[in-house]
Design an enzyme around this catalytic site. Structure first.
Site, short mmCIF file in Angstrom:
data_model
loop_
_atom_site.label_atom_id
_atom_site.label_comp_id
_atom_site.label_asym_id
_atom_site.label_seq_id
_atom_site.Cartn_x
_atom_site.Cartn_y
_atom_site.Cartn_z
N ARG A 103 -2.53 -1.99 -3.73
CA ARG A 103 -3.64 -1.06 -3.66
C ARG A 103 -3.46 -0.01 -4.76
O ARG A 103 -2.43 0.63 -4.89
CB ARG A 103 -3.66 -0.40 -2.28
CG ARG A 103 -4.76 0.64 -2.13
CD ARG A 103 -4.16 1.99 -1.92
NE ARG A 103 -5.16 2.99 -1.62
CZ ARG A 103 -4.88 4.16 -1.07
NH1 ARG A 103 -3.64 4.45 -0.76
NH2 ARG A 103 -5.83 5.03 -0.87
N ARG A 147 -7.66 18.42 2.37
CA ARG A 147 -8.60 18.58 1.26
C ARG A 147 -9.91 19.20 1.75
O ARG A 147 -10.36 18.92 2.86
CB ARG A 147 -8.86 17.23 0.59
CG ARG A 147 -7.78 16.84 -0.40
CD ARG A 147 -7.91 15.40 -0.84
NE ARG A 147 -7.19 14.51 0.07
CZ ARG A 147 -7.37 13.19 0.11
NH1 ARG A 147 -8.26 12.62 -0.67
NH2 ARG A 147 -6.68 12.45 0.95
N HIS A 199 -11.88 4.72 -1.12
CA HIS A 199 -11.90 3.94 0.13
C HIS A 199 -12.76 2.69 -0.01
O HIS A 199 -13.22 2.13 0.99
CB HIS A 199 -12.44 4.79 1.30
CG HIS A 199 -11.53 5.87 1.76
ND1 HIS A 199 -12.00 7.12 2.07
CD2 HIS A 199 -10.19 5.92 1.96
CE1 HIS A 199 -10.98 7.89 2.45
NE2 HIS A 199 -9.88 7.18 2.39
N GLU A 208 -7.64 -2.90 5.35
CA GLU A 208 -7.59 -2.84 3.90
C GLU A 208 -6.58 -3.82 3.33
O GLU A 208 -6.83 -4.44 2.27
CB GLU A 208 -7.25 -1.42 3.45
CG GLU A 208 -8.37 -0.43 3.68
CD GLU A 208 -7.91 1.00 3.47
OE1 GLU A 208 -8.35 1.61 2.48
OE2 GLU A 208 -7.12 1.50 4.28
N ASN A 236 0.88 -1.17 0.00
CA ASN A 236 0.00 0.00 0.00
C ASN A 236 0.92 1.22 0.00
O ASN A 236 1.39 1.66 1.05
CB ASN A 236 -0.90 -0.03 1.24
CG ASN A 236 -1.89 1.11 1.27
OD1 ASN A 236 -1.81 2.06 0.48
ND2 ASN A 236 -2.82 1.05 2.20
#
Length: 605
Positions: free
Chosen positions: A85, A234, A173, A380, A7
């Site tokens: 990922r 963000r 996500h 994840e 990842n």
């Protein structure tokens, strides 16, 4: 099967090694970050032993190259594949994909949609290909889970030419949202396809996802990871008119505005720091800007949760994950306060001290709370490992022939509704191919707020609950919105009026039937599929060749094996009479651990 998962971020690398037999053990958990002065920080756990260090590795490439020796030094070997990922897969990558030069080039075209993430992901893939040239490399896409969302949730109301160019909502996500939905369902003790879940992944990147019966229905991020919640750097939701305003008032070009929205907005813009822990500390010390930032953050999340509960027509579980979702009891409290009207109530002691060890998913709701409130550490990397293993088993598709039947609008009636509408039992006009079923002589009128259909055939025999099956086009004629459901899954469905010669009935049960295959157990055993498995069916020779995805297998004693689609689907595929499709299932994916229920079935972005 032993899977190494990467990842990769722009300045860090998380990795793990998973043995997917038995209890899905994580053998290795590690990360490289803080590259500076020719060194970096390594956090490494092998088994239950920590081996942190500060190796002389100047950059990400050197860190990836060091992984084989690092694992060898700790006795970890025998890798079968590497899972990566990938943040943005666009509309093309709906499932994990084997990564080769052609696939990487296609992914690279999506870089403008995820400029902070895809370049780092692809750099790690290319480095891993050099280090492990003989191992299969599989990409798992953050966007893939959300491709099940309906068009009304993914379509922007903008000119057709823009949409043709690819402007649409994707969401991110997805791997995290999928994992926590499955973990929450496991904790609740219900199949995920029976639950309505809102998943809140709250970290430096943050998003909310409406997971309606196991599928992503909507999510707060859109075309890019900018839309939605307030994040570390963000902005989240901003009026697109801001671009014109800033150009006129401050002379800012598109590139400068976009860069600021990605890198200099969110908590960083409101408090000076992208870290929620800093904001909470400053707010407690009386900093008004930090207090406002926390209120904005919680309000935005709470607004999305309420909207998604309304969109799904209900809520069974609210799940928190991600760095903030897992670790900030005060933020969970702020978000949940005010949601009592929809059944969300927190037990404050449970919320203050949840134990997340060993993939736990503790429940935080107050005693008697209608909605489960769950917190769990996102896994994840484990989900990427699972999907990498599944992708390896899907190497060669197997095609089998199945008849395709078109179902026009029809009605199934409960016994009391048969009596109310006709005053007498149903009488068979002709048998159907599914044994024991028939088309009745009786018909009804189906009325909605906009229009009605006369002469809608009743199918028998009577069943436990009334169900009205129509096409999507029919719902517009009636003036109602009906969900796509499996037969018998009728909770929360719209109400219509049925009119018969002896009376009228107001009832729920209006659905668009999900495409499915009735299958005899002998055929299921011979073809290596199981009840509840999803397959694809390819229909050709009609002039409009089409592949139907997400076709559910329904194994039933004495069933006549055939696929059922509605008239809209038949028209789209050019089917006007008898047809046959090629059932495509993944090689190596045979009978599994059980059927679906009821009637049918970390990282930051």
């Amino acid at each position: 099967m032993r899977i190494l998962v990467f990842n990769a971020g722009s300045s860090s690398l998380k990795f793990g090694v998973y043995d997917l037999s038995g209890d899905e053990t994580q053998r290795v958990k590690g990360s490289f970050d803080r590259f500076r002065g020719g060194t970096c920080e390594l956090k490494l756990t092998v088994g239950d032993q920590r081996h942190d260090a500060t190796p002389a590795l100047p950059d990400l490439a050197a860190a990836i190259a060091a992984v084989p020796d690092l694992m060898s030094a700790h006795g970890v070997s025998g890798l079968d594949a590497i899972g990566h990922r990938i943040a943005h897969g666009g509309a093309r990558f709906a499932a994990p994909a084997r990564l080769d030069p052609a696939t990487l080039a296609e992914i690279e075209t999506l870089t403008p949609l995820a400029p902070l993430h895809n370049p780092a992901n692809l750099a790690a893939v290319r480095l891993a290909m050099q280090v492990w040239p003989d191992l299969p490399q599989i990409g798992v896409f953050d966007t893939a889970f959300h491709l099940s969302a309906p068009a009304f949730a993914t379509t922007y109301a903008v000119p057709q030419a823009w949409r043709d160019a690819g402007l649409r909502r994707f969401g991110f996500h997805g791997t995290s949202h999928k994992y926590v939905a499955l973990r929450a369902a496991e904790a609740i003790g219900q199949p995920v396809d029976r639950l309505q879940i809102v998943s809140c992944h709250l970290g430096n990147g943050a998003s909310v996802c409406a997971i309606n019966r196991g599928r992503s229905m909507d999510t707060s991020m859109g075309l890019t990871p900018l839309e939605g919640l307030v994040m570390g750097t963000r902005s989240g939701d901003v009026d697109p008119g801001a671009f014109g305003f800033l150009a006129r008032e401050l002379g800012l070009g598109v590139d400068r505005v976009e860069a600021a929205l990605y890198n200099d907005s969110g908590l960083k813009a409101l408090t000076g720091s992208p870290d929620m822990r800093d904001a909470e500390d400053r707010a407690a010390a009386g900093d008004a800007a930090a207090q406002l930032a926390i209120e904005i953050y919680a309000y935005r999340a709470r607004k999305y949760i309420g909207a998604y509960a309304a969109a799904m027509g209900g809520l069974d579980a609210l799940v928190f994950t991600g760095g903030i979702g897992e670790n900030s009891a005060s933020m969970r409290r702020r978000i949940c306060d005010g949601l009592e009207f929809m059944g969300v109530t927190l037990d404050h002691d449970r919320n203050a001290r949840p134990d997340l060890a060993h993939r736990a998913a503790p429940e935080l709701q107050a005693w008697g709370g209608r909605v489960r409130v769950i917190v769990t550490e996102t896994q994840e990397q484990l989900q990427i490992a699972r999907e990498t293993a599944q992708a390896l088993q899907r190497a060669a598709p197997v095609c089998l022939s199945v008849p395709v039947a078109v179902s026009a609008r029809h009605v199934h009636l409960a016994p009391d509704h048969v009596q109310a509408l006709f005053g007498a039992p149903l009488t068979a006009a002709f048998p159907l191919r599914q044994p024991g079923n028939f088309a009745a002589h009786q018909t009804v009128r189906v009325e909605g707020p906009k229009g009605a259909f006369d002469g809608v055939r009743v199918l028998g025999p009577a069943r436990g609950r009334t169900q009205i099956e129509v096409s999507r086009t029919d719902t517009f004629a009636l003036g109602l919105t009906a969900p796509v459901r499996l037969s018998g899954d009728l909770d929360g469905t719209p109400r219509v009026r049925l009119v018969g010669p002896a009376g009228t009935v107001e009832t729920d049960g209006l659905i668009i039937a999900a495409r499915h295959i009735h299958m005899h157990p002998d055929d299921a055993a011979r073809w290596g599929v199981r009840d509840g498995q999803e397959v694809e069916v390819r229909v050709t020779g009609t002039g409009r060749d089409m592949t139907f995805s997400e076709v559910l297998i329904r194994v039933q004693p004495n069933a006549f094996t055939e696929m059922h689609i509605d008239t809209d689907e038949a028209n789209a595929a050019g089917i006007s009479g008898a047809a046959t499709g090629a059932l495509i299932r993944p090689a190596g994916v045979g009978p599994g651990p059980g059927p679906v229920s009821g009637a049918g079935s970390g990282s930051e972005v």
